[in-house]
Write an enzyme that holds these catalytic residues in place. Sequence first.
Site, PDB file in Angstrom:
ATOM      1  N   CYS A 225       0.869  -1.186   0.000  1.00  0.00           N
ATOM      2  CA  CYS A 225       0.000   0.000   0.000  1.00  0.00           C
ATOM      3  C   CYS A 225       0.901   1.230   0.000  1.00  0.00           C
ATOM      4  CB  CYS A 225      -0.982  -0.022   1.177  1.00  0.00           C
ATOM      5  SG  CYS A 225      -0.200  -0.023   2.811  1.00  0.00           S
TER       6      CYS A 225
ATOM      7  N   ARG B 288      -3.401  -0.662   5.285  1.00  0.00           N
ATOM      8  CA  ARG B 288      -4.002  -1.707   4.440  1.00  0.00           C
ATOM      9  C   ARG B 288      -3.103  -2.920   4.242  1.00  0.00           C
ATOM     10  NH1 ARG B 288      -5.122   2.322  -0.323  1.00  0.00           N
ATOM     11  NH2 ARG B 288      -3.204   3.145   0.645  1.00  0.00           N
TER      12      ARG B 288
ATOM     13  N   ASP C  96      -8.543   3.791   1.203  1.00  0.00           N
ATOM     14  CA  ASP C  96      -7.540   4.193   2.192  1.00  0.00           C
ATOM     15  C   ASP C  96      -8.261   4.718   3.435  1.00  0.00           C
ATOM     16  OD1 ASP C  96      -5.536   5.296   3.664  1.00  0.00           O
ATOM     17  OD2 ASP C  96      -4.708   6.509   2.048  1.00  0.00           O
TER      18      ASP C  96
HETATM   19  P1  4NP Z   1      -1.747   2.792   4.085  1.00  0.00           P
HETATM   20  O1  4NP Z   1      -2.421   4.135   4.661  1.00  0.00           O
HETATM   21  O2  4NP Z   1      -1.171   3.153   2.732  1.00  0.00           O
HETATM   22  O3  4NP Z   1      -2.907   1.862   3.977  1.00  0.00           O
HETATM   23  O4  4NP Z   1      -0.707   2.380   5.079  1.00  0.00           O
HETATM   24  C1  4NP Z   1      -1.795   5.380   4.706  1.00  0.00           C
HETATM   25  C2  4NP Z   1      -0.803   5.612   5.640  1.00  0.00           C
HETATM   26  C3  4NP Z   1      -0.204   6.863   5.723  1.00  0.00           C
HETATM   27  C4  4NP Z   1      -0.604   7.864   4.859  1.00  0.00           C
HETATM   28  C5  4NP Z   1      -1.578   7.628   3.913  1.00  0.00           C
HETATM   29  C6  4NP Z   1      -2.180   6.372   3.840  1.00  0.00           C
HETATM   30  N1  4NP Z   1      -0.001   9.147   4.965  1.00  0.00           N
HETATM   31  O5  4NP Z   1      -0.394  10.032   4.186  1.00  0.00           O
HETATM   32  O6  4NP Z   1       0.903   9.337   5.799  1.00  0.00           O
END
Ligand code: 4NP
Length: 181
Positions: free
Chosen positions: A33, A39, A152
């Site tokens: 992800c 995710r 997300d």
């Molecule tokens: P992930 O979620 O990609 O599912 O781990 C996110 C984690 C951090 C961020 C965005 C989505 N961020 O912008 O820091």
Amino acid sequence: MLRSVMRGHTRTGAPGQSETEAEPLPFRVLFVCLGNICRSPAAEILFRAAVQKAGWEHRFRADSCGTASYHIGSRPDSRMLAALKRAGYSYDGHRARQFCRADFARFDLIIPQDESNRRDILSLARTPEEAARVQPMHRWFPSTSDLQEVPDPYYGGESGFDFVVELLAVSTRRLLQELAV
Ligand code: 4NP
């Protein structure tokens, strides 16, 4: 497409073993992800739980990572850990890391959670074989879903995390069923 990825899975065991005694090495799945804190770690634990339930630990390995560097070294987001716990899963020990080119050689199947992750990974693929290892998570969504990505949950509330856990629990079970045939 997955069948050709599986057919290409010809790695065998220890050097010195003859063809007949060589066991295929475990099939390696990498969930990806953006941050590797919501995710993809959830997909990793849910896939691993399905593998364990089936008694197939010798057949499958799972890992996860992110395309971005923001959270390298961090534990999974506490909201995701809480959602996993509500669904009956515990998760310990993971630290976020970033996807790198070497992952194409380390994994048989690379599963981006959304379209942006997929584009970022494909931009690093050097051969059609590497590109063919990249298959979007939505391929294994339930047929009743019209989503094209794992949403997300990072900027939303608790219910978004519960939704992702439920979606990934079903999808990783479907993935395992397909891989296991
Ligand atoms: P992930 O979620 O990609 O599912 O781990 C996110 C984690 C951090 C961020 C965005 C989505 N961020 O912008 O820091």
